[in-house]
Design a protein around this motif. Structure first.
Motif, PDB file in Angstrom:
ATOM      1  N   GLY A 221       0.863  -1.168   0.000  1.00 26.19           N
ATOM      2  CA  GLY A 221       0.000   0.000   0.000  1.00 26.19           C
ATOM      3  C   GLY A 221       0.904   1.224   0.000  1.00 26.19           C
ATOM      4  N   LEU A 222       0.822   2.040  -1.029  1.00 22.92           N
ATOM      5  CA  LEU A 222       1.734   3.182  -1.188  1.00 22.92           C
ATOM      6  C   LEU A 222       1.008   4.513  -0.958  1.00 22.92           C
ATOM      7  N   ALA A 223       1.813   5.526  -0.687  1.00 25.16           N
ATOM      8  CA  ALA A 223       1.291   6.886  -0.484  1.00 25.16           C
ATOM      9  C   ALA A 223       0.224   6.914   0.598  1.00 25.16           C
ATOM     10  N   GLY A 224       0.451   6.160   1.650  1.00 22.02           N
ATOM     11  CA  GLY A 224      -0.456   6.188   2.788  1.00 22.02           C
ATOM     12  C   GLY A 224      -1.592   5.184   2.731  1.00 22.02           C
ATOM     13  N   ASP A 225      -1.709   4.423   1.641  1.00 27.60           N
ATOM     14  CA  ASP A 225      -2.792   3.434   1.551  1.00 27.60           C
ATOM     15  C   ASP A 225      -2.494   2.236   2.452  1.00 27.60           C
ATOM     16  N   LYS A 226      -3.532   1.532   2.862  1.00 25.42           N
ATOM     17  CA  LYS A 226      -3.407   0.398   3.762  1.00 25.42           C
ATOM     18  C   LYS A 226      -2.651  -0.758   3.106  1.00 25.42           C
ATOM     19  N   ALA A 227      -1.788  -1.407   3.874  1.00 20.76           N
ATOM     20  CA  ALA A 227      -1.032  -2.553   3.360  1.00 20.76           C
ATOM     21  C   ALA A 227      -1.965  -3.733   3.117  1.00 20.76           C
ATOM     22  N   PRO A 228      -1.740  -4.496   2.072  1.00 16.41           N
ATOM     23  CA  PRO A 228      -2.589  -5.652   1.795  1.00 16.41           C
ATOM     24  C   PRO A 228      -2.396  -6.747   2.844  1.00 16.41           C
ATOM     25  N   SER A 229      -3.349  -7.639   2.948  1.00 16.02           N
ATOM     26  CA  SER A 229      -3.270  -8.748   3.892  1.00 16.02           C
ATOM     27  C   SER A 229      -2.311  -9.812   3.375  1.00 16.02           C
ATOM     28  N   ALA A 230      -1.350 -10.209   4.201  1.00 12.61           N
ATOM     29  CA  ALA A 230      -0.383 -11.243   3.806  1.00 12.61           C
ATOM     30  C   ALA A 230      -1.092 -12.563   3.554  1.00 12.61           C
ATOM     31  N   ASP A 231      -2.113 -12.859   4.327  1.00 14.96           N
ATOM     32  CA  ASP A 231      -2.863 -14.105   4.140  1.00 14.96           C
ATOM     33  C   ASP A 231      -3.562 -14.123   2.783  1.00 14.96           C
ATOM     34  N   ASP A 232      -4.152 -12.976   2.412  1.00 12.47           N
ATOM     35  CA  ASP A 232      -4.838 -12.900   1.120  1.00 12.47           C
ATOM     36  C   ASP A 232      -3.848 -13.042  -0.032  1.00 12.47           C
ATOM     37  N   LEU A 233      -2.692 -12.410   0.109  1.00 11.05           N
ATOM     38  CA  LEU A 233      -1.677 -12.498  -0.942  1.00 11.05           C
ATOM     39  C   LEU A 233      -1.163 -13.933  -1.086  1.00 11.05           C
ATOM     40  N   THR A 234      -0.950 -14.602   0.048  1.00  7.29           N
ATOM     41  CA  THR A 234      -0.449 -15.981   0.011  1.00  7.29           C
ATOM     42  C   THR A 234      -1.472 -16.910  -0.620  1.00  7.29           C
ATOM     43  N   LYS A 235      -2.723 -16.734  -0.269  1.00  5.81           N
ATOM     44  CA  LYS A 235      -3.789 -17.568  -0.831  1.00  5.81           C
ATOM     45  C   LYS A 235      -3.865 -17.391  -2.345  1.00  5.81           C
TER      46      LYS A 235
END
Length: 298
Positions: A221-235
């Motif tokens: 997540g850039l420029a202040g946006d929320k970081a993505p979920s590691a679990d969602d990315l792994t899935k």
């Protein structure tokens, strides 16, 4: 008196004749013994010759038996790397990068190939979501000197997993086996902090027969946006890895499977050379920086 003298004179001659006549059977007998002995020796030589022929036959059979012991490689080719994922899968992993596919350079596409995609969802003042996806495929031939393709692939698979687990600067690293994907599969995930933001990296390494598939997927997540979920990315990464493995099997359904003869070359084949195939594993450590450069471009 004269005649008896003559008889006495002929007696030695008669004796010599009789002795000579008697000697003939002895000579013949000796010759017979010699002949029998020669015959016995001949039969023994035949037996030895037969044994030697049997040994020679066994010796000549040994190389073929040794060659037969090395199973042919199960897969003889690789799919086109930029077509291993469906449009739906790409839409989920890199929604803004469906047309960003970039094929890696390869001197032999049937042995090694790769493709990458990047996606930047720019929301202006609300920040941006960045995603980067890369798939690398490496195929190993069976070799009479070096071993079976499956074994060579397993060695490389282990190396890829280890490389992903030991990336410099990684935080919160964890790895676990993944069931239902290929013959062996491991997912490794960790975080990396860059000046552009915090990236979450997922690497799924899979071996299917004599092919190793390395899938890398990261997001931030850039420029202040929320970081993505590691679990969602792994899935999502595991789902994509399963699709890539299916593409390998599909590419070999035309009869290429299980028809490649073992290589007799003593030197490693290009497809099995760890030095040339180091780019997939090396890229695992450089992917966040690569994705950061892509962000700058966008």
């Amino acid at each position: 008196m004269h005649r008896p003298a003559q008889r006495v004179g002929r007696a030695p001659r008669l004796t010599r004749i009789l002795v000579s006549a008697a000697a003939v059977p002895v000579v013949l007998a000796a010759a017979g013994c010699s002949s029998d002995s020669g015959s016995g020796s001949g039969s023994g030589s035949s037996a030895d010759n037969a044994a030697q022929k049997g040994t020679a036959a066994t010796s000549s059979a040994s190389p073929s038996t040794s060659a037969d012991a090395v199973k042919p490689a199960a897969y003889a080719t690789l799919p086109a790397p930029c077509s291993v994922f469906s449009k739906k899968t790409l839409g989920e992993l890199v929604p803004k990068g469906l047309k960003s596919a970039k094929s890696g350079k390869s001197d032999d596409a049937k042995d090694r190939s790769s493709c990458s995609w990047n996606s930047l969802d720019n929301k202006g003042v609300k920040g941006s979501q960045f995603r980067w996806l890369n798939v690398s495929l490496l195929r190993f031939d069976s070799d009479a000197t070096r071993g079976e393709g499956n074994q060579l692939a397993q060695t490389y698979y282990d190396k890829q997993v280890k490389d992903a687990q030991t990336v410099t600067g990684a935080t919160g690293a964890r790895s676990e086996p993944v069931s239902g994907i290929g013959d062996a599969s491991t997912a490794v995930r960790y975080g990396l902090k860059k000046k552009e933001g915090s990236f979450k990296q997922q690497t799924v390494v899979t071996r299917v027969e004599n092919v190793v598939v390395t899938l890398d997927y990261n997001g931030a997540g850039l420029a202040g946006d929320k970081a993505p979920s590691a679990d969602d990315l792994t899935k999502a990464a595991e789902k994509a890895a399963k699709e890539a493995v299916a593409a390998v099997a599909s590419a070999n359904q035309d009869g290429s499977r299980a028809t490649t003869a073992p290589s007799q070359s003593a030197s490693p084949s290009k497809s099995a050379s760890p030095s040339k195939s180091a780019s997939p594993s090396a890229s695992a450590s450089s992917k966040p920086s690569a994705s950061a450069s892509a962000t700058k471009k966008n």
